[in-house]
Design a protein around this motif. Structure first.
Motif, short mmCIF file in Angstrom:
data_model
loop_
_atom_site.label_atom_id
_atom_site.label_comp_id
_atom_site.label_asym_id
_atom_site.label_seq_id
_atom_site.Cartn_x
_atom_site.Cartn_y
_atom_site.Cartn_z
N VAL A 278 0.87 -0.74 0.17
CA VAL A 278 -0.17 -0.13 -0.04
C VAL A 278 1.15 1.33 0.20
CG1 VAL A 278 -1.79 1.31 1.45
CG2 VAL A 278 -1.82 -0.96 0.72
N VAL A 279 1.54 1.63 0.94
CA VAL A 279 2.50 2.52 0.86
C VAL A 279 3.81 2.93 -0.22
CG1 VAL A 279 5.21 3.37 1.73
CG2 VAL A 279 3.53 1.99 3.35
N GLY A 280 3.36 1.87 -1.39
CA GLY A 280 4.48 1.63 -2.66
C GLY A 280 3.74 1.93 -3.45
N THR A 281 2.10 1.55 -3.40
CA THR A 281 1.15 2.27 -4.16
C THR A 281 0.74 3.84 -4.24
OG1 THR A 281 -0.51 -0.09 -4.36
CG2 THR A 281 -1.27 2.35 -5.35
N MET A 282 1.47 4.56 -2.64
CA MET A 282 0.54 5.58 -2.67
C MET A 282 2.17 6.67 -3.35
SD MET A 282 -1.00 5.90 1.23
CE MET A 282 -1.85 7.22 0.63
N CYS A 283 3.20 5.98 -2.85
CA CYS A 283 4.69 6.56 -2.98
C CYS A 283 4.39 6.64 -4.56
CB CYS A 283 5.74 5.81 -2.90
SG CYS A 283 6.28 6.10 -1.17
N SER A 284 3.86 5.59 -5.57
CA SER A 284 3.81 5.97 -7.25
C SER A 284 2.63 6.66 -7.71
CB SER A 284 3.36 4.24 -7.51
OG SER A 284 4.23 3.22 -6.83
N LEU A 285 2.02 6.87 -6.31
CA LEU A 285 1.13 8.38 -6.56
C LEU A 285 1.78 9.59 -6.73
CD1 LEU A 285 -2.93 7.04 -5.15
CD2 LEU A 285 -1.99 7.61 -7.32
N VAL A 286 2.63 9.73 -5.80
CA VAL A 286 3.15 10.94 -5.47
C VAL A 286 4.00 11.45 -7.34
CG1 VAL A 286 4.76 11.98 -4.39
CG2 VAL A 286 3.02 10.77 -2.78
N CYS A 287 4.77 9.93 -6.93
CA CYS A 287 5.39 10.50 -8.20
C CYS A 287 5.13 10.95 -9.90
CB CYS A 287 6.90 9.72 -8.75
SG CYS A 287 7.32 8.77 -7.66
N LEU A 288 3.98 9.78 -9.78
CA LEU A 288 3.06 9.92 -11.27
C LEU A 288 2.87 11.67 -10.73
CD1 LEU A 288 1.53 9.10 -13.55
CD2 LEU A 288 -0.54 8.64 -11.85
N ILE A 289 1.66 12.09 -10.29
CA ILE A 289 1.57 13.72 -9.52
C ILE A 289 2.41 14.86 -10.22
CG2 ILE A 289 0.77 15.19 -8.07
CD1 ILE A 289 -0.58 13.25 -6.54
N PHE A 290 4.01 14.30 -9.54
CA PHE A 290 4.98 15.01 -9.87
C PHE A 290 5.05 14.90 -10.97
CE2 PHE A 290 6.41 15.15 -4.68
CZ PHE A 290 5.44 16.49 -4.86
N ASN A 291 5.32 13.54 -11.85
CA ASN A 291 5.90 13.55 -13.19
C ASN A 291 4.81 14.12 -14.44
OD1 ASN A 291 8.51 12.73 -13.54
ND2 ASN A 291 7.20 9.96 -13.57
N TYR A 292 3.64 14.11 -14.02
CA TYR A 292 2.69 14.96 -14.63
C TYR A 292 3.18 16.11 -15.56
CZ TYR A 292 -2.44 16.09 -16.47
OH TYR A 292 -2.74 16.45 -17.35
#
Length: 454
Positions: free
Chosen positions: A179-193
């Motif tokens: 779950v932590v990995g999924t949320m960190c992926s969301l953080v990177c996705l938002i910044f990468n956008y």
């Protein structure tokens, strides 16, 4: 009363993080909305829907801590204990990596800050703007190291074995980490956008400004307008060209219809585009009649020269923009604008577009790779598992860049080049998880495959 105090204590962090999310949204989201409206107003040919999504992604980013706090509040005791151990290690590792990066980067750029005359102000602006890109850079490493640190401590204390004895399997025990990995992926996705690529492009502009050089968004840009039989060459695009700063060192060549011979060439010292009237104003102009025979003839040139040419600065600059500095909305706009054009090499931009979506998944894959290697049942196997985890994660981070070159050169389809590393190491992670769940050794098996292994 005691039950009420206990409830308030358990809900304290969810309430604090929700309030923090609301406060950040009320403070920053209006600024982002103003930036989006400015982009759409000045350059209506931009990807409007893509840019309009930016404020909503920021709201999601600000409320991710609240979502994590709520999940932690309603998790059971073992999940909360494992999460707490991981977060303690993650905070230590992340702050350490960030501090090391800041010290090294400051050492590299301290001369530019000192030359500015306002070193503290420029250092603050520089590192504040770079945070989205830095977080995307170091987050996978922080996840890997903190996961190995936390699980290593639990394994040495036989706490993982104790959790298994409660009836839980390895996958269920490490579910909070996924779950932590999924949320960190969301953080990177938002910044990468949008924010991380923008930060990478803004870096040189701040350093140029600090050293009293003109901050540029692009230099030596060639833009062929086939539809209107014109070819632009712009020597210098100021970084804030979208705020009305003029382009410099302009050369515009007009051709005969259907790709014929050049007939007119105009050079200008500067060009300003009025976003209200959509008129171009050229200053320091010179006109040459290229169709004149036997030699080209210089013509009388009005100065300033005004024209209603329909090109906008955003269209002209696109061939000069670096694909790694463009977010998803800008890449969408670039790819749409240059679709089907023979002169436009779309492969690097299409590869980066797919990479914007695939790169965040690295966080989740690293969790899947490091977890079975960090969970060991003997003290002897701990060091070997850590060594294998570091080797695999380093190889994954390297190959994610390595395969991009194949996509940008056309040796691989862009979508496959962007996602190949994630696909490959996901299979490796599933294999490692399966061996750990079934109790079969990992490090010893890999060691036998190496030269000299027993």
């Amino acid at each position: 009363m005691s039950a009420l105090l206990k409830l308030l204590r358990t809900m304290l962090w969810p309430v604090i993080t929700i309030a923090l999310g609301i406060g950040l949204s009320l403070w920053i989201v209006p600024q982002e909305l103003a930036s989006v409206n400015e982009q759409i107003t000045v350059f209506p040919e931009s990807d409007i829907r893509g840019h309009m999504l930016r404020p909503y992604l920021l709201v999601l980013l600000f409320f991710l801590p609240a979502i994590a706090a709520v999940l932690y509040r309603f998790a059971d005791t073992l999940d909360r204990y494992l999460s707490k151990q991981f977060f303690n290690a993650f905070a230590l590792v992340f702050i350490s990596l960030l501090s090391v990066w800041l010290l090294m980067d400051f050492q590299n750029h301290q001369s530019e800050f000192r030359d500015s005359g306002q070193p503290l102000e420029y250092a603050r602006r520089f590192y504040t703007s770079q945070m989205p890109a830095v977080i995307v850079l170091i987050l996978p490493y922080a996840l890997m190291l903190s996961l190995l640190l936390a699980l290593g401590r639990l394994s040495r204390g036989r706490e993982i074995v104790a959790m298994i004895q409660t009836g839980r399997g390895i996958f269920r025990i490490t579910l909070p980490l996924l779950v932590v990995g999924t949320m960190c992926s969301l953080v990177c996705l938002i910044f990468n956008y949008h924010l991380a690529p923008l930060a990478s492009g803004y870096k040189d502009a701040i350093l140029d400004e600090a050293t009293q050089r003109k901050a540029s968004r692009a230099r030596s840009v060639l833009y062929p307008n086939v539809a209107d039989n014109r070819e632009w060459y712009v020597g210098f695009f100021p970084y804030d060209f979208d705020k009305g700063l003029p382009l410099e060192n302009i050369l515009v060549t007009t051709f005969e219809a259907n790709g014929g011979a050049p007939v007119l060439r105009m050079s200008a010292e500067s060009a300003h585009w009025d976003r209200e009237t959509r008129l171009w104003e050229f200053r320091g102009t010179n006109f040459v009649d290229l169709s004149s025979r036997p030699v080209p003839t210089k013509l009388e040139a009005p100065d300033p020269f005004y024209t209603d040419w329909r090109e906008s600065p955003w269209q002209i600059i696109k061939p000069g923009l670096k694909e790694e500095n463009m977010g998803i909305p800008d890449l969408n706009s670039w790819l749409k604008e240059n679709e089907g054009l023979e002169w436009a090499d779309t492969l690097p931009y299409l590869t980066q577009w797919h990479y914007r979506w695939s790169q965040p998944v690295i966080c989740l894959v690293i969790i899947m790779l490091a977890t079975p290697l960090g969970v060991v049942f003997t003290r002897r196997g701990l060091g070997g598992g850590v060594a294998v985890a570091v080797m695999l994660c380093a190889g994954m981070l390297f190959s994610s860049t390595f395969f991009l070159t194949f996509g940008e050169s056309g040796a691989m389809p862009p979508i496959l080049a962007a996602w190949f590393t994630n696909i490959l190491f996901t299979f490796v992670a599933v294999y490692l998880f399966r061996r750990r769940i079934t109790g079969r050794p990992i490090y010893q098996s890999i060691k036998k495959l190496l030269p000299g292994g027993d």
